[in-house]
Design an enzyme around this catalytic site. Structure first.
Site, PDB file in Angstrom:
ATOM      1  N   PRO A 105      29.733   2.829  41.723  1.00  0.00           N
ATOM      2  CA  PRO A 105      30.655   1.793  41.259  1.00  0.00           C
ATOM      3  C   PRO A 105      32.027   2.389  40.950  1.00  0.00           C
ATOM      4  O   PRO A 105      32.142   3.378  40.228  1.00  0.00           O
ATOM      5  CB  PRO A 105      29.976   1.270  39.993  1.00  0.00           C
ATOM      6  CG  PRO A 105      28.522   1.557  40.197  1.00  0.00           C
ATOM      7  CD  PRO A 105      28.492   2.855  40.937  1.00  0.00           C
ATOM      8  N   GLU A 106      33.070   1.786  41.525  1.00  0.00           N
ATOM      9  CA  GLU A 106      34.435   2.267  41.320  1.00  0.00           C
ATOM     10  C   GLU A 106      35.230   1.193  40.575  1.00  0.00           C
ATOM     11  O   GLU A 106      34.650   0.267  40.018  1.00  0.00           O
ATOM     12  CB  GLU A 106      35.060   2.605  42.673  1.00  0.00           C
ATOM     13  CG  GLU A 106      34.360   3.732  43.421  1.00  0.00           C
ATOM     14  CD  GLU A 106      34.576   5.111  42.786  1.00  0.00           C
ATOM     15  OE1 GLU A 106      35.470   5.235  41.908  1.00  0.00           O
ATOM     16  OE2 GLU A 106      33.860   6.044  43.160  1.00  0.00           O
TER      17      GLU A 106
END
Length: 269
Positions: free
Chosen positions: A2-3
């Protein structure tokens, strides 16, 4: 992993569900994730009201009067808010139970995430972070100024969280393709004009990804359990040997800094 778009999506989904809710129970379903989870949270957060939900880079910041709960989703984490009576899943490792009968749960199959705490909102993991790409300091000259004399490849440069936060592997590949810049070029060799274009492309790609609810490749899901849909519009990432949508070339894959890079040799120069 997840960014920024996935964490921003989580923040936006989480905020209306937990702000102004009071914690009635903190449950640590295991002792540690990437690092040990502070045991004092069980008492520190008891009867505390959530004042705000913020984000810094890839970190969620849940604000209380007594301090800030810092949550990182790691490589495979997601957060959901459910009725507290719903049974926990196998990888639900951390839980906040609220007075409205809801439960916020961090699910992290690979356990690379983190649950930390700061009394004053500062933390060594936050203090060295670069600028936010969707805020004012990330203007059309910022990357150019920071890149001078840099020999590292431009993809590694824009993924460096000390320079700019949240431009993960997927979004770096997509931004460089949209800007027509080859990922192997040294950061210091790229002109000011091309950095101005790249800066806008990074903003465009991240904004589009947030609007689509992030990118789901394997584990990530939004707070309501739905996947992120940006994966449906990816131009290069994961598209090795498929046609480039910009020219008549094909997408290639190379390894840079132990990560896969997808790009078009023909239109990225």
């Amino acid at each position: 992993m997840p960014e920024l778009p996935e964490v921003e999506t989580t923040k936006r989904g989480l905020a209306p569900l937990i702000i102004n809710q009071t914690v009635v129970q903190v449950v640590l379903h295991r002792a540690n994730l990437r690092w040990e989870m502070p045991k004092h949270l069980i008492t520190t957060l008891a009867n505390q009201k959530v004042n705000a939900v913020n984000r810094r880079g890839k970190y969620l910041l849940i604000e209380f009067d007594v301090g800030t709960l810092i949550v990182h989703l790691g490589m495979s984490g997601s957060i959901k808010v459910l009725d507290k009576e719903e049974p926990c899943l196998k990888h639900d490792h951390f839980e906040l139970v609220f007075d409205d009968g809801k439960s916020m749960r961090l699910n992290d199959p690979r356990r690379f995430g983190a649950v930390l705490f700061s009394k004053d909102g500062s933390h060594k993991l936050l203090d060295g972070l670069g600028v936010e790409p969707l805020e004012g300091l990330f203007d059309d000259t910022y990357l150019y100024v920071r890149s001078r004399k840099k020999q590292q490849n431009i993809k590694a440069f824009i993924m460096d969280s000390k320079v700019v936060v949240g431009v993960g592997n997927i979004y770096a590949c997509e931004s460089l393709h949209q800007a027509s810049i080859a990922p192997e070029r040294s950061a210091g060799s790229v002109s000011k004009k091309r950095y101005q274009v790249l800066s806008q492309c990074i903003k465009n790609i991240l904004t589009q990804a947030i609007d689509a609810g992030g990118t789901t490749l394997q584990d990530f899901s939004q707070v309501d359990g739905t996947p992120g849909y940006f994966s449906q519009t990816l131009s290069v990432y994961g598209r090795e040997n498929r046609p480039c949508g910009t020219c008549d070339g094909k997408i290639s894959r190379i390894t840079q800094n132990q990560r896969s890079t997808f790009y078009c040799k023909q239109c990225q120069t």
